[in-house]
Design a protein around this motif. Structure first.
Motif, mmCIF file in Angstrom:
data_model
loop_
_atom_site.group_PDB
_atom_site.id
_atom_site.type_symbol
_atom_site.label_atom_id
_atom_site.label_comp_id
_atom_site.label_asym_id
_atom_site.label_seq_id
_atom_site.Cartn_x
_atom_site.Cartn_y
_atom_site.Cartn_z
ATOM 1 N N HIS A 198 0.836 -1.209 0.000
ATOM 2 C CA HIS A 198 0.000 0.000 0.000
ATOM 3 C C HIS A 198 0.867 1.254 0.000
ATOM 4 O O HIS A 198 0.635 2.207 -0.763
ATOM 5 N N ASP A 199 1.903 1.255 0.859
ATOM 6 C CA ASP A 199 2.693 2.470 1.013
ATOM 7 C C ASP A 199 3.585 2.732 -0.198
ATOM 8 O O ASP A 199 3.699 3.883 -0.652
ATOM 9 N N PHE A 258 19.302 2.294 6.480
ATOM 10 C CA PHE A 258 18.217 3.212 6.137
ATOM 11 C C PHE A 258 18.463 4.544 6.819
ATOM 12 O O PHE A 258 18.675 4.596 8.043
ATOM 13 N N ARG A 259 18.438 5.625 6.029
ATOM 14 C CA ARG A 259 18.567 6.987 6.567
ATOM 15 C C ARG A 259 17.271 7.717 6.272
ATOM 16 O O ARG A 259 16.888 7.919 5.114
ATOM 17 N N LEU A 295 12.318 4.534 12.268
ATOM 18 C CA LEU A 295 12.535 5.406 11.115
ATOM 19 C C LEU A 295 11.635 5.016 9.951
ATOM 20 O O LEU A 295 11.102 5.888 9.240
ATOM 21 N N THR A 296 11.446 3.719 9.765
ATOM 22 C CA THR A 296 10.565 3.266 8.685
ATOM 23 C C THR A 296 9.127 3.685 8.935
ATOM 24 O O THR A 296 8.406 4.092 8.005
ATOM 25 N N ALA A 297 8.677 3.581 10.196
ATOM 26 C CA ALA A 297 7.312 3.995 10.521
ATOM 27 C C ALA A 297 7.110 5.478 10.223
ATOM 28 O O ALA A 297 6.056 5.885 9.697
ATOM 29 N N LEU A 298 8.104 6.300 10.536
ATOM 30 C CA LEU A 298 7.994 7.735 10.249
ATOM 31 C C LEU A 298 7.977 7.991 8.742
ATOM 32 O O LEU A 298 7.202 8.820 8.250
ATOM 33 N N TYR A 299 8.817 7.293 8.009
ATOM 34 C CA TYR A 299 8.852 7.482 6.560
ATOM 35 C C TYR A 299 7.526 7.075 5.918
ATOM 36 O O TYR A 299 6.990 7.798 5.068
ATOM 37 N N ARG A 300 6.981 5.924 6.330
ATOM 38 C CA ARG A 300 5.722 5.478 5.750
ATOM 39 C C ARG A 300 4.583 6.451 6.093
ATOM 40 O O ARG A 300 3.682 6.674 5.278
ATOM 41 N N ALA A 301 4.629 7.029 7.294
ATOM 42 C CA ALA A 301 3.600 8.001 7.659
ATOM 43 C C ALA A 301 3.689 9.241 6.778
ATOM 44 O O ALA A 301 2.667 9.776 6.318
ATOM 45 N N ALA A 302 4.914 9.721 6.531
ATOM 46 C CA ALA A 302 5.077 10.876 5.638
ATOM 47 C C ALA A 302 4.604 10.535 4.233
ATOM 48 O O ALA A 302 3.913 11.336 3.577
ATOM 49 N N MET A 352 -0.665 2.845 9.068
ATOM 50 C CA MET A 352 0.172 3.811 9.760
ATOM 51 C C MET A 352 0.066 3.647 11.274
ATOM 52 O O MET A 352 1.078 3.655 11.995
ATOM 53 N N ARG A 353 -1.152 3.471 11.764
ATOM 54 C CA ARG A 353 -1.343 3.265 13.209
ATOM 55 C C ARG A 353 -0.687 1.965 13.666
ATOM 56 O O ARG A 353 -0.086 1.909 14.744
ATOM 57 N N GLU A 354 -0.818 0.916 12.853
ATOM 58 C CA GLU A 354 -0.200 -0.361 13.225
ATOM 59 C C GLU A 354 1.317 -0.229 13.319
ATOM 60 O O GLU A 354 1.937 -0.734 14.261
ATOM 61 N N ARG A 355 1.920 0.461 12.346
ATOM 62 C CA ARG A 355 3.374 0.644 12.382
ATOM 63 C C ARG A 355 3.797 1.435 13.618
ATOM 64 O O ARG A 355 4.793 1.090 14.279
#
Length: 385
Positions: A198-199, A258-259, A295-302, A352-355
């Motif tokens: 999805h993301d 990952f950065r 960091l991945t959770a933040l990136y996917r949210a953005a 996003m909430r799950e991450r």
């Protein structure tokens, strides 16, 4: 205590030993042996054991077990009465031994005491003054030792079987738990893959759809602008393909470093393809103290916030702000679009909430018709939650 089958080899071995000694005593003229009665009683004991094992392979219930025990005692007495060697008295050690498996330790001990008492009474009736005869005393003591050993052997066998049963039950439970863990792991992996699809693909396909719509709208009025939109859509599709290949390589070889700052910069730069939405990025703080899941959770949210602003909100400006400090990390995605109607959260926000929850964070959404949308993801630093 549930009934158990006695150790199968003990009784036949004892019957065979008694039979051999009794026949030898009869042939040697030691005492008075009645071979027919003696051998018939032992044969009947063999038959009782064989029939019981075939009819009740898993153990005999209490009442049938009591009847069979009484039958065995009668046969023990018949064999002992016909045995001139006197060794047949040892058969009575099987009374507490057999009872232990059917009725438990207490009944076995009571029967052992009873057998010892009957043996002493027999000596008293048959040989007055027996207690002054060392041989008689020794025989009685050896019989009592045999009773004790029979109970000890039965107790050991019962505990060994119980331990084996507990181990088998533990193995069954472990197998069931392993199946549950495998199922939960598979479900978690399916959810992760669904979120990634999805993301990643959802974001790029949204860009492709928007660019194709622009190309369609400008096809007649501005062919050059329409062509640029088609070229941009082509580049977005290629990026989507590259992301798919990257995901496959990651699954095969493991994730690369990952950065977040680099990934967000690339994400924001990619939004300039169609020029319809202006996306800005503000990044403060040091991300080095945070793990890849955070960091991945933040990136996917953005990524999801930008995609929603482009696809659903008709936004013209989107701002992405990320801040890292001692307490944790905070991501804010704000747009000037039409807002999100109440109750309209889709799969993207759910993922996003799950991450965020997986790394101990939370997602806050402030939106309404005509007021724009403000998405905030807060994740505490490890050890400060």
């Amino acid at each position: 205590m549930s009934p158990m089958r006695p150790v199968p080899w003990v009784s036949p071995v004892l019957y065979g030993t008694v039979l051999a000694s009794g026949l030898y005593a009869g042939l040697a003229g030691l005492g008075t042996t009645r071979p027919a009665q003696f051998a018939g009683a032992l044969a009947a004991l063999f038959a009782v054991d064989l029939v019981e094992r075939r009819i009740r392979p898993g153990g005999t219930p209490p009442w049938p077990a009591a009847a069979l025990l009484c039958a065995r005692v009668a046969l023990f007495a018949a064999a002992a009465a016909a045995d001139g060697s006197g060794l047949s008295r040892v058969l009575f050690v099987l009374v507490p031994f057999t009872a232990y498996f059917a009725f438990g330790r207490t009944v076995a001990v009571v029967l052992a005491v009873g057998c010892a008492g009957l043996a002493a009474a027999g000596y008293a009736l048959g040989a007055p003054g027996w207690y002054t005869d060392v041989e008689q005393i020794t025989d009685l003591l050896m019989f009592c030792v045999g009773l004790v050993l029979a109970i000890a052997m039965a107790a050991t066998a019962v505990e060994e079987r119980r331990g084996r049963a507990r181990l088998e039950e533990s193995n069954r439970r472990l197998a069931a738990y392993s199946a549950q863990v495998a199922e939960l792991s598979a479900a978690a992996e399916r959810n992760r893959v669904a979120r990634d699809i999805h993301d990643d693909l959802g974001h790029h396909l949204t860009a492709v759809v928007v660019l194709l719509e622009k190309a369609t709208a400008f096809r007649d009025r501005d062919p050059a602008q329409a062509q640029r939109a088609l070229d941009d859509a082509h580049r977005s599709a290629r990026r989507a393909l590259e992301d798919v290949r990257h995901s496959v390589r990651t699954l095969r070889a493991g994730p690369a470093p990952f950065r977040l700052s680099t990934a967000l910069a690339d994400l924001v730069d990619g939004q300039a393809d169609d020029g319809r939405v202006a996306v800005t990025l503000e990044f403060t703080g040091d991300e080095s103290g945070y793990g890849v899941p955070t960091l991945t959770a933040l990136y996917r949210a953005a990524q999801e916030g930008i995609t929603n602003a482009r696809r659903h909100a008709s936004a013209t400006r989107v701002s992405v702000a990320v801040a890292f400090d001692e307490s944790g990390a905070r991501l804010t995605v704000a747009d000037d679009g039409t807002g999100l109607p109440p109750g309209r959260e889709g799969f993207g926000l759910l993922g996003m909430r799950e991450r965020a929850e997986l790394v101990g964070g939370r997602v806050d959404l402030d939106s309404g018709p005509g007021t724009g949308t403000r998405l905030t993801v807060t994740i505490p630093r490890e050890g400060t939650a």
